[in-house]
Design a protein around this motif. Structure first.
Motif, PDB file in Angstrom:
ATOM      1  N   ASN A 160      -8.226  26.996 -29.583  1.00 15.44           N
ATOM      2  CA  ASN A 160      -9.220  28.069 -29.494  1.00 15.44           C
ATOM      3  C   ASN A 160     -10.474  27.800 -30.313  1.00 15.44           C
ATOM      4  OD1 ASN A 160      -8.008  29.813 -27.672  1.00 15.44           O
ATOM      5  ND2 ASN A 160      -6.866  30.935 -29.231  1.00 15.44           N
ATOM      6  N   ARG A 161     -10.316  27.198 -31.506  1.00 16.24           N
ATOM      7  CA  ARG A 161     -11.465  27.059 -32.398  1.00 16.24           C
ATOM      8  C   ARG A 161     -11.175  26.062 -33.503  1.00 16.24           C
ATOM      9  NH1 ARG A 161     -10.950  32.948 -35.551  1.00 16.24           N
ATOM     10  NH2 ARG A 161      -8.701  32.871 -35.839  1.00 16.24           N
ATOM     11  N   THR A 162     -12.228  25.679 -34.195  1.00 15.73           N
ATOM     12  CA  THR A 162     -12.124  24.900 -35.432  1.00 15.73           C
ATOM     13  C   THR A 162     -12.705  25.757 -36.550  1.00 15.73           C
ATOM     14  OG1 THR A 162     -12.295  22.781 -34.285  1.00 15.73           O
ATOM     15  CG2 THR A 162     -12.843  22.810 -36.628  1.00 15.73           C
ATOM     16  N   PHE A 163     -11.978  25.892 -37.645  1.00 14.00           N
ATOM     17  CA  PHE A 163     -12.312  26.847 -38.700  1.00 14.00           C
ATOM     18  C   PHE A 163     -12.128  26.157 -40.052  1.00 14.00           C
ATOM     19  CE2 PHE A 163     -12.061  30.499 -41.402  1.00 14.00           C
ATOM     20  CZ  PHE A 163     -12.681  31.550 -40.731  1.00 14.00           C
ATOM     21  N   LEU A 164     -13.155  26.182 -40.887  1.00 15.03           N
ATOM     22  CA  LEU A 164     -13.103  25.563 -42.217  1.00 15.03           C
ATOM     23  C   LEU A 164     -13.318  26.611 -43.298  1.00 15.03           C
ATOM     24  CD1 LEU A 164     -15.381  22.413 -41.670  1.00 15.03           C
ATOM     25  CD2 LEU A 164     -12.909  22.587 -41.328  1.00 15.03           C
ATOM     26  N   LEU A 165     -12.531  26.540 -44.359  1.00 13.07           N
ATOM     27  CA  LEU A 165     -12.778  27.312 -45.569  1.00 13.07           C
ATOM     28  C   LEU A 165     -13.455  26.395 -46.579  1.00 13.07           C
ATOM     29  CD1 LEU A 165      -9.403  29.245 -45.980  1.00 13.07           C
ATOM     30  CD2 LEU A 165     -11.596  30.200 -45.244  1.00 13.07           C
ATOM     31  N   TYR A 166     -14.622  26.806 -47.062  1.00  7.77           N
ATOM     32  CA  TYR A 166     -15.357  25.960 -48.003  1.00  7.77           C
ATOM     33  C   TYR A 166     -15.839  26.785 -49.198  1.00  7.77           C
ATOM     34  CZ  TYR A 166     -19.821  27.908 -46.284  1.00  7.77           C
ATOM     35  OH  TYR A 166     -20.852  28.758 -45.960  1.00  7.77           O
ATOM     36  N   SER A 167     -16.185  26.093 -50.254  1.00  7.93           N
ATOM     37  CA  SER A 167     -16.851  26.739 -51.383  1.00  7.93           C
ATOM     38  C   SER A 167     -18.084  25.925 -51.744  1.00  7.93           C
ATOM     39  CB  SER A 167     -15.914  26.853 -52.595  1.00  7.93           C
ATOM     40  OG  SER A 167     -15.550  25.580 -53.095  1.00  7.93           O
ATOM     41  N   LEU A 168     -19.056  26.612 -52.296  1.00 10.36           N
ATOM     42  CA  LEU A 168     -20.297  25.964 -52.737  1.00 10.36           C
ATOM     43  C   LEU A 168     -20.591  26.444 -54.149  1.00 10.36           C
ATOM     44  CD1 LEU A 168     -22.605  24.088 -51.746  1.00 10.36           C
ATOM     45  CD2 LEU A 168     -23.882  26.159 -51.199  1.00 10.36           C
ATOM     46  N   LYS A 169     -20.535  25.499 -55.098  1.00  7.61           N
ATOM     47  CA  LYS A 169     -20.660  25.849 -56.514  1.00  7.61           C
ATOM     48  C   LYS A 169     -21.981  25.336 -57.068  1.00  7.61           C
ATOM     49  CE  LYS A 169     -17.992  25.522 -60.833  1.00  7.61           C
ATOM     50  NZ  LYS A 169     -17.593  26.926 -60.905  1.00  7.61           N
ATOM     51  N   PRO A 170     -22.895  26.232 -57.476  1.00 10.18           N
ATOM     52  CA  PRO A 170     -24.162  25.786 -58.075  1.00 10.18           C
ATOM     53  C   PRO A 170     -23.993  25.503 -59.560  1.00 10.18           C
ATOM     54  CG  PRO A 170     -24.177  28.162 -57.827  1.00 10.18           C
ATOM     55  CD  PRO A 170     -22.850  27.686 -57.300  1.00 10.18           C
ATOM     56  N   GLU A 171     -24.928  24.754 -60.091  1.00 11.19           N
ATOM     57  CA  GLU A 171     -24.894  24.460 -61.529  1.00 11.19           C
ATOM     58  C   GLU A 171     -25.208  25.726 -62.316  1.00 11.19           C
ATOM     59  OE1 GLU A 171     -29.470  22.747 -61.616  1.00 11.19           O
ATOM     60  OE2 GLU A 171     -27.776  21.408 -61.982  1.00 11.19           O
ATOM     61  N   ALA A 172     -24.959  25.670 -63.626  1.00 12.21           N
ATOM     62  CA  ALA A 172     -25.053  26.865 -64.468  1.00 12.21           C
ATOM     63  C   ALA A 172     -26.447  27.466 -64.484  1.00 12.21           C
ATOM     64  CB  ALA A 172     -24.612  26.528 -65.890  1.00 12.21           C
ATOM     65  N   SER A 173     -27.491  26.653 -64.279  1.00 14.38           N
ATOM     66  CA  SER A 173     -28.867  27.143 -64.370  1.00 14.38           C
ATOM     67  C   SER A 173     -29.322  27.869 -63.110  1.00 14.38           C
ATOM     68  CB  SER A 173     -29.817  25.972 -64.645  1.00 14.38           C
ATOM     69  OG  SER A 173     -29.753  25.014 -63.592  1.00 14.38           O
ATOM     70  N   TRP A 174     -28.505  27.867 -62.077  1.00 10.13           N
ATOM     71  CA  TRP A 174     -28.891  28.497 -60.817  1.00 10.13           C
ATOM     72  C   TRP A 174     -29.066  29.996 -61.007  1.00 10.13           C
ATOM     73  CZ3 TRP A 174     -26.506  31.944 -57.273  1.00 10.13           C
ATOM     74  CH2 TRP A 174     -27.108  31.992 -56.012  1.00 10.13           C
ATOM     75  N   ASP A 175     -30.182  30.560 -60.510  1.00 10.29           N
ATOM     76  CA  ASP A 175     -30.452  31.974 -60.740  1.00 10.29           C
ATOM     77  C   ASP A 175     -30.785  32.729 -59.452  1.00 10.29           C
ATOM     78  OD1 ASP A 175     -32.880  30.842 -60.187  1.00 10.29           O
ATOM     79  OD2 ASP A 175     -33.926  31.665 -61.926  1.00 10.29           O
ATOM     80  N   GLY A 176     -30.409  32.186 -58.308  1.00 11.61           N
ATOM     81  CA  GLY A 176     -30.660  32.882 -57.057  1.00 11.61           C
ATOM     82  C   GLY A 176     -29.625  33.958 -56.783  1.00 11.61           C
ATOM     83  N   LYS A 177     -29.827  34.674 -55.676  1.00  8.16           N
ATOM     84  CA  LYS A 177     -28.864  35.684 -55.244  1.00  8.16           C
ATOM     85  C   LYS A 177     -28.065  35.230 -54.033  1.00  8.16           C
ATOM     86  CE  LYS A 177     -31.235  39.839 -56.931  1.00  8.16           C
ATOM     87  NZ  LYS A 177     -31.781  41.168 -56.542  1.00  8.16           N
ATOM     88  N   ASN A 178     -28.611  34.266 -53.295  1.00  2.82           N
ATOM     89  CA  ASN A 178     -27.950  33.816 -52.089  1.00  2.82           C
ATOM     90  C   ASN A 178     -28.419  32.395 -51.787  1.00  2.82           C
ATOM     91  OD1 ASN A 178     -26.360  33.803 -49.796  1.00  2.82           O
ATOM     92  ND2 ASN A 178     -27.277  35.632 -48.899  1.00  2.82           N
TER      93      ASN A 178
END
Length: 547
Positions: A118-136
């Motif tokens: 039916n589909r291909t589905f991936l679970l991922y994470s994205l980790k920014p460095e400590a200085s990252w100050d965005g919201k998204n």
């Protein structure tokens, strides 16, 4: 123990660049009392932290173990509409990947893959460095690339996990491998750190005229605001945004109303954002109580996503995906059952079952055929699965009903009775040739009534800023609303521009059409199509009888 866990969480959040050690070397080091974290011996760290670092190191080792990592991360927030994946994860299904790549201050990790028919589905994470100050974050490109170099698009969603200091996300595509195993690459290109930009707008909600504000910043040309009275003391704030950069239409540009205490004013109904207009503008509608919107001290601002910086690079993870993990219990069954009381030629052709999802493939003789139901369930031996309808972009003669599989043992499903339950019927019907005569058109609202079929409709019409507005409404809840009106110029139809996004079956049948630069005093308008609403209707279609 709880205090240690909290401290461990804080330690992990503070160290965004903690690298995973070699596990074999780690256990050898533990036995020799020489544990290393990120290549720094414990002996070189302050003595008061030595015991805690040992605990933290053991926890990191456990979290870095693939099975533990998949179970430890709580994916339920982003899988609320993908319950079949959540159920499969809790059963220990899925292919463990646990591969990472770090570039430009971001670490991308693919944790688990689910691939079936039916589909291909991936679970991922994205980790920014400590200085990252965005919201998204957003990406110039995200998707899969097959062994031939062809790019595969899909849908993705992610959410910030404050405790872990990373985004948890999923990528989903209808693409599936032809073979049981396939080489594939998951890639992201150019990660944008996103924050909100807020610009004050001197809008006056007590002025009923259209108000135009030049922005000329960040790809936004101007914003046009106006209000329309609604029933029960409500008012609709409509905004039309024109862009000088077409990319901005994806940046969720919206209007915020703020009270005299600098708190956002909540909408009374679900807002509709980003409806494309005829001349390139994008409309949004937000409904507030008139009292709140027009209260003294209310302020307005234009809010939109703004790129703070861009990490320019490509994050690629190569994988060898396998269908073996989800092969058990999967099956297909051709049923070819006509859908009663629907458009001619619509039939349920096939049922495709995997451990995470059930799909019903509907075929029809017309392109993008209308299917007159809103809510869908599968009754599997008394267990009900909620589903939804999907148009197939590559094949307009097919429609799919998709149901996330949870609470049912897939290995026994082929022996269960399965019934499709379609509820809440909504029909779209053609208008008639009976005109509605509008007379004495002016800025003063005028009203009259007409009928179509068994329904009585109240019309209100008026001019504002040289435009004609025609509103329609019925007190009959089974009337779903007018879809659109038009007038005749000789034999040519001139359609009004709908100003209220129609949400089928939501109980609101009010409709507003706009005719720009209207100068006459009289007009005959016609109903193009109208909608009927039967929330109690139910259709049951047995698909399999079970054994």
């Amino acid at each position: 123990m709880e205090r240690i866990e909290k401290k461990l969480n804080n330690e992990m959040k503070a160290d965004h660049n903690m690298s995973y050690p070699d596990f074999d070397q780690m256990w050898n080091s533990i036995q020799q009392d020489k544990l290393k974290i990120a290549d720094e011996p414990i002996e070189l760290r302050p003595r008061k932290r030595k015991r805690f670092v040992l605990v933290a190191g053991l926890a990191v080792a456990l979290m870095a173990t693939p099975v533990y990592a998949a179970l430890n991360y709580d994916w339920s927030n982003i899988l609320s509409y993908r319950a079949g994946i959540q159920s499969a994860l809790e059963q220990g299904l899925g292919q463990t990947i646990e591969q990472s790549v770090t570039k430009e201050g971001f670490t991308l990790t693919v944790h688990t893959a689910f691939i079936d028919d039916n589909r291909t589905f991936l679970l991922y994470s994205l980790k920014p460095e400590a200085s990252w100050d965005g919201k998204n974050v957003s990406f110039d490109q995200i998707g899969l690339q097959d062994s031939n170099g062809d790019f595969i698009k899909g849908n993705y969603s992610h959410r910030w996990n404050e405790n872990l200091g990373l985004f948890q996300g999923y990528f989903e595509t209808d693409w599936v491998a032809d073979d049981q195993k396939s080489d594939i690459k998951f890639l992201m290109k150019n990660i944008h750190s996103i924050g909100d930009e807020e610009l004050p707008i001197p809008y006056n909600p007590n002025d009923s005229h259209t108000q135009n504000f030049a922005i000329q910043k960040d790809g936004i040309g101007n914003v046009i605001l106006q209000t329309f009275e609604q029933s029960e003391g409500k008012v609709m704030l409509q905004s039309a945004v024109k862009f000088t950069d077409s990319e901005m239409k994806n940046k969720w540009v919206r209007i915020k109303a703020i009270d005299d205490k600098n708190q956002p004013i909540k909408e009374e109904e679900t807002p509709v954002f980003g409806t494309p207009g005829a001349t390139g503008e994008y409309f949004s509608q937000q409904i507030f109580t008139s009292h709140n919107l027009r209260a003294k001290g209310t302020k307005f601002q234009l809010t939109y996503e703004h790129t703070l910086n861009i990490a320019k690079d490509s994050w690629n993870i190569e994988m060898k995906l396998s269908k073996e993990e989800l092969k058990k219990g999967s099956f297909k069954k051709v049923v070819n059952i006509p859908l009663e009381n629907a458009s001619e030629g619509i039939k349920i052709h096939e049922m495709k079952v995997t451990p995470t999802q059930v799909r019903l493939i509907l075929t029809h003789k017309e392109k993008y055929a209308y299917i007159p139901y809103i809510d869908y369930q599968l009754d599997i031996g008394g267990v009900f699965l909620d589903g939804g309808r999907w148009d197939i972009e590559k094949d307009p003669y097919k429609t799919e009903l998709r149901f996330e599989l949870t609470g049912v043992d897939v290995s026994s499903l082929s022996n269960q009775s399965v019934t499709l339950v379609a509820k809440h019927r909504v029909d779209v019907k053609d208008g008639d040739q009976q005109p509605i005569r509008l007379t004495d058109i002016s800025e003063k609202p005028q009203s009259k009534t007409s009928t179509i079929g068994e329904y009585s409709i109240t019309w209100t019409y008026y001019k504002k800023d040289s435009n004609l507005y025609v509103e329609s409404f019925s007190t009959d809840p089974t009337f779903g609303g007018v879809s659109q009106t038009y007038y005749l110029d000789h034999k040519d139809r001139n359609y009004g521009m709908p100003l209220i996004a129609k949400i089928l079956g939501n109980g609101n049948n009010k409709h507003v059409d706009e005719y720009k630069n209207f100068k006459d005093k009289e007009l005959d308008i016609y109903i193009w199509k109208y909608i009927t609403n039967d929330p109690d209707a139910e259709l049951r279609v047995p698909l399999t009888s079970g054994k």
